[in-house]
Scaffold this motif. Structure first.
Motif, PDB file in Angstrom:
ATOM      1  N   ASN A   1      72.267   5.108  28.772  1.00 47.80           N
ATOM      2  CA  ASN A   1      72.831   4.449  29.963  1.00 47.80           C
ATOM      3  C   ASN A   1      73.821   4.963  30.682  1.00 47.80           C
ATOM      4  O   ASN A   1      74.711   5.581  30.189  1.00 47.80           O
ATOM      5  CB  ASN A   1      73.258   2.989  29.250  1.00 47.80           C
ATOM      6  CG  ASN A   1      73.752   2.061  30.217  1.00 47.80           C
ATOM      7  OD1 ASN A   1      74.201   2.285  31.388  1.00 47.80           O
ATOM      8  ND2 ASN A   1      73.600   0.810  29.905  1.00 47.80           N
ATOM      9  N   PRO A   2      73.510   5.370  31.994  1.00 51.64           N
ATOM     10  CA  PRO A   2      74.435   5.905  32.744  1.00 51.64           C
ATOM     11  C   PRO A   2      75.765   5.427  33.039  1.00 51.64           C
ATOM     12  O   PRO A   2      76.787   6.055  33.573  1.00 51.64           O
ATOM     13  CB  PRO A   2      73.743   6.085  34.262  1.00 51.64           C
ATOM     14  CG  PRO A   2      72.889   4.960  34.281  1.00 51.64           C
ATOM     15  CD  PRO A   2      72.302   4.885  32.785  1.00 51.64           C
ATOM     16  N   MET A   3      75.973   4.313  32.474  1.00 54.66           N
ATOM     17  CA  MET A   3      77.519   3.395  32.669  1.00 54.66           C
ATOM     18  C   MET A   3      78.395   3.998  31.611  1.00 54.66           C
ATOM     19  O   MET A   3      79.302   3.541  31.528  1.00 54.66           O
ATOM     20  CB  MET A   3      77.137   2.059  32.552  1.00 54.66           C
ATOM     21  CG  MET A   3      76.373   1.253  34.078  1.00 54.66           C
ATOM     22  SD  MET A   3      77.000   1.942  35.345  1.00 54.66           S
ATOM     23  CE  MET A   3      78.433   1.055  35.571  1.00 54.66           C
ATOM     24  N   GLN A   4      77.813   5.107  30.837  1.00 54.70           N
ATOM     25  CA  GLN A   4      78.716   5.357  29.928  1.00 54.70           C
ATOM     26  C   GLN A   4      80.036   6.166  30.473  1.00 54.70           C
ATOM     27  O   GLN A   4      80.769   6.504  29.584  1.00 54.70           O
ATOM     28  CB  GLN A   4      77.978   6.289  28.704  1.00 54.70           C
ATOM     29  CG  GLN A   4      77.060   5.601  27.914  1.00 54.70           C
ATOM     30  CD  GLN A   4      77.999   4.936  26.836  1.00 54.70           C
ATOM     31  OE1 GLN A   4      78.274   5.407  25.745  1.00 54.70           O
ATOM     32  NE2 GLN A   4      78.037   3.516  26.999  1.00 54.70           N
TER      33      GLN A   4
ATOM     34  N   VAL B   1      80.877  16.738  29.706  1.00 56.94           N
ATOM     35  CA  VAL B   1      79.761  16.155  29.072  1.00 56.94           C
ATOM     36  C   VAL B   1      78.885  15.662  30.058  1.00 56.94           C
ATOM     37  O   VAL B   1      79.182  15.148  31.336  1.00 56.94           O
ATOM     38  CB  VAL B   1      80.015  14.929  28.140  1.00 56.94           C
ATOM     39  CG1 VAL B   1      81.006  15.390  27.087  1.00 56.94           C
ATOM     40  CG2 VAL B   1      80.639  13.758  28.889  1.00 56.94           C
ATOM     41  N   VAL B   2      77.442  15.874  29.892  1.00 59.95           N
ATOM     42  CA  VAL B   2      76.168  15.561  30.735  1.00 59.95           C
ATOM     43  C   VAL B   2      75.291  14.739  30.104  1.00 59.95           C
ATOM     44  O   VAL B   2      74.830  14.790  29.324  1.00 59.95           O
ATOM     45  CB  VAL B   2      75.467  17.021  31.093  1.00 59.95           C
ATOM     46  CG1 VAL B   2      74.482  16.752  31.930  1.00 59.95           C
ATOM     47  CG2 VAL B   2      76.555  18.006  31.540  1.00 59.95           C
ATOM     48  N   GLY B   3      75.245  13.495  30.706  1.00 61.30           N
ATOM     49  CA  GLY B   3      74.591  12.325  30.280  1.00 61.30           C
ATOM     50  C   GLY B   3      74.889  11.930  28.681  1.00 61.30           C
ATOM     51  O   GLY B   3      73.854  11.995  28.000  1.00 61.30           O
ATOM     52  N   SER B   4      75.998  11.979  28.163  1.00 62.07           N
ATOM     53  CA  SER B   4      76.360  11.965  26.942  1.00 62.07           C
ATOM     54  C   SER B   4      76.546  10.537  26.503  1.00 62.07           C
ATOM     55  O   SER B   4      77.509   9.710  27.186  1.00 62.07           O
ATOM     56  CB  SER B   4      77.289  12.921  26.511  1.00 62.07           C
ATOM     57  OG  SER B   4      76.980  14.446  26.774  1.00 62.07           O
ATOM     58  N   PRO B   5      76.106  10.075  25.222  1.00 64.62           N
ATOM     59  CA  PRO B   5      76.612   8.690  24.815  1.00 64.62           C
ATOM     60  C   PRO B   5      78.042   8.614  24.263  1.00 64.62           C
ATOM     61  O   PRO B   5      78.358   9.819  23.347  1.00 64.62           O
ATOM     62  CB  PRO B   5      75.597   8.366  23.769  1.00 64.62           C
ATOM     63  CG  PRO B   5      74.887   9.729  23.249  1.00 64.62           C
ATOM     64  CD  PRO B   5      75.238  10.741  24.522  1.00 64.62           C
ATOM     65  N   ILE B   6      78.517   7.952  24.300  1.00 66.38           N
ATOM     66  CA  ILE B   6      80.197   7.727  24.005  1.00 66.38           C
ATOM     67  C   ILE B   6      80.017   6.663  22.861  1.00 66.38           C
ATOM     68  O   ILE B   6      80.653   6.816  21.800  1.00 66.38           O
ATOM     69  CB  ILE B   6      81.239   7.254  25.021  1.00 66.38           C
ATOM     70  CG1 ILE B   6      81.389   7.954  26.213  1.00 66.38           C
ATOM     71  CG2 ILE B   6      82.415   7.061  24.438  1.00 66.38           C
ATOM     72  CD1 ILE B   6      81.521   9.425  25.898  1.00 66.38           C
ATOM     73  N   VAL B   7      79.127   5.783  23.072  1.00 63.88           N
ATOM     74  CA  VAL B   7      78.792   4.709  21.969  1.00 63.88           C
ATOM     75  C   VAL B   7      77.252   4.847  21.879  1.00 63.88           C
ATOM     76  O   VAL B   7      76.336   4.968  23.026  1.00 63.88           O
ATOM     77  CB  VAL B   7      79.426   3.190  22.541  1.00 63.88           C
ATOM     78  CG1 VAL B   7      78.957   2.087  21.518  1.00 63.88           C
ATOM     79  CG2 VAL B   7      80.555   3.389  23.221  1.00 63.88           C
ATOM     80  N   GLY B   8      76.783   4.722  20.595  1.00 66.85           N
ATOM     81  CA  GLY B   8      75.397   5.074  20.319  1.00 66.85           C
ATOM     82  C   GLY B   8      74.490   3.970  20.601  1.00 66.85           C
ATOM     83  O   GLY B   8      73.526   4.145  20.935  1.00 66.85           O
ATOM     84  N   SER B   9      75.190   2.873  20.849  1.00 66.68           N
ATOM     85  CA  SER B   9      74.391   1.744  21.418  1.00 66.68           C
ATOM     86  C   SER B   9      73.615   1.829  22.898  1.00 66.68           C
ATOM     87  O   SER B   9      73.097   1.087  23.088  1.00 66.68           O
ATOM     88  CB  SER B   9      75.187   0.406  21.338  1.00 66.68           C
ATOM     89  OG  SER B   9      76.303   0.564  21.985  1.00 66.68           O
ATOM     90  N   SER B  10      74.292   2.771  23.516  1.00 64.01           N
ATOM     91  CA  SER B  10      74.001   3.201  25.000  1.00 64.01           C
ATOM     92  C   SER B  10      72.526   3.929  24.940  1.00 64.01           C
ATOM     93  O   SER B  10      72.122   4.005  26.196  1.00 64.01           O
ATOM     94  CB  SER B  10      74.890   3.971  25.503  1.00 64.01           C
ATOM     95  OG  SER B  10      74.940   5.294  25.043  1.00 64.01           O
ATOM     96  N   LEU B  11      72.132   4.275  23.734  1.00 64.15           N
ATOM     97  CA  LEU B  11      70.669   5.085  23.763  1.00 64.15           C
ATOM     98  C   LEU B  11      69.731   3.960  24.174  1.00 64.15           C
ATOM     99  O   LEU B  11      69.687   2.912  23.730  1.00 64.15           O
ATOM    100  CB  LEU B  11      70.580   5.567  22.230  1.00 64.15           C
ATOM    101  CG  LEU B  11      71.606   6.631  21.969  1.00 64.15           C
ATOM    102  CD1 LEU B  11      71.050   6.947  20.357  1.00 64.15           C
ATOM    103  CD2 LEU B  11      71.252   8.102  22.544  1.00 64.15           C
TER     104      LEU B  11
END
Length: 253
Positions: free
Chosen positions: A216-219, A115-125
């Protein structure tokens, strides 16, 4: 230019290279074209497939829904029709969320996921993307698409370092409908993969750009905490579009 016909519309895809298959999935408002450099590199070793999700690029736009689970079903149908039994999935942003979801729902289909820059949790958008998932705001933005596209062009130096990016993004925006614009990001905003990640028994790689202002890159943290077999790569100089900012480095990983 190639396409398949599904029970829910035409799906456009491109293929390049020879060897074992690899499937590339684009993000929100994108298309297969964002993978061209990646395909040129990987095509030396693999047969690479890059599709346009329903509602984006050259694929059909007559559906009533464009949710993450719809795209999961699309990947399964795509593999069926092309006779691909099992393959690695590489997904950017929303495409990475879809890739993980495919591996969770159809574990026999996927050998590994990147995965490349992908949200695991939608709130990280980023906040603007979360707001775009609300119907009144989505309709306002879409009805002001000319201004929205101008704003995207002005913001490109903060999003991607590639000079070609504004033209690529403008082309993809011009082929998006209000329904695919709204419903896909609304679905992504509501997504939370954390409870299902421990079901994954395959290798998963997460790649995140430290300068990402879209997700958020901390994903990488919930991904690393939830997947048993994982590898994380961080790109200090890259933003959300690592395959454009650091194409060669991404491919080598």
């Amino acid at each position: 230019m190639s396409s398949i016909t599904t029970d829910q519309g035409i799906v456009h895809y491109e293929v390049y290279g020879r060897g074992r298959p690899v499937i590339l999935l684009h993000g929100w408002l994108g298309s297969w074209g964002l993978w061209q450099e990646t395909m040129a590199y990987l095509g030396q070793y693999y047969r690479t497939y890059a599709m346009d999700f329903w509602g984006f690029g050259e694929s059909g736009k007559k559906r009533e829904t464009y949710a993450v689970h719809d795209f999961v079903s699309l990947v399964d149908q795509f593999m069926d029709q092309l006779g691909i039994i099992k393959a690695p999935l590489v997904g950017h942003s929303m495409g990475g969320t879809v890739s993980l979801s495919v591996a969770i729902k159809y574990p026999g289909r996927v050998s590994k996921v990147a995965v490349v820059g992908s949200p695991i949790v939608g709130s990280s958008l980023a906040l603007p993307l979360k707001l775009a998932g609300y119907r009144p705001i989505a309709f306002m933005l879409f009805n002001m698409m000319g201004l929205f596209r101008i704003a995207m062009k002005a913001a490109w130096p903060f999003i991607c370092s590639q000079p070609e990016f504004p033209e690529m993004m403008d082309r993809d925006l011009s082929r998006t409908t209000v329904q695919s614009f709204l419903l896909s990001i609304a679905s992504l905003r509501r997504t939370d993969l954390r409870p299902m990640l421990d079901n994954l028994k395959i290798p998963v790689m997460g790649m995140y750009g430290d300068k990402d202002i879209i997700v958020n890159p901390m994903q990488w943290k919930p991904l690393a905490e939830g997947v048993q077999i994982n590898r994380t790569e961080r790109f200090p100089k890259a933003g959300h579009f690592i395959m454009l900012d650091e194409s060669e480095l991404l491919c080598k990983n």
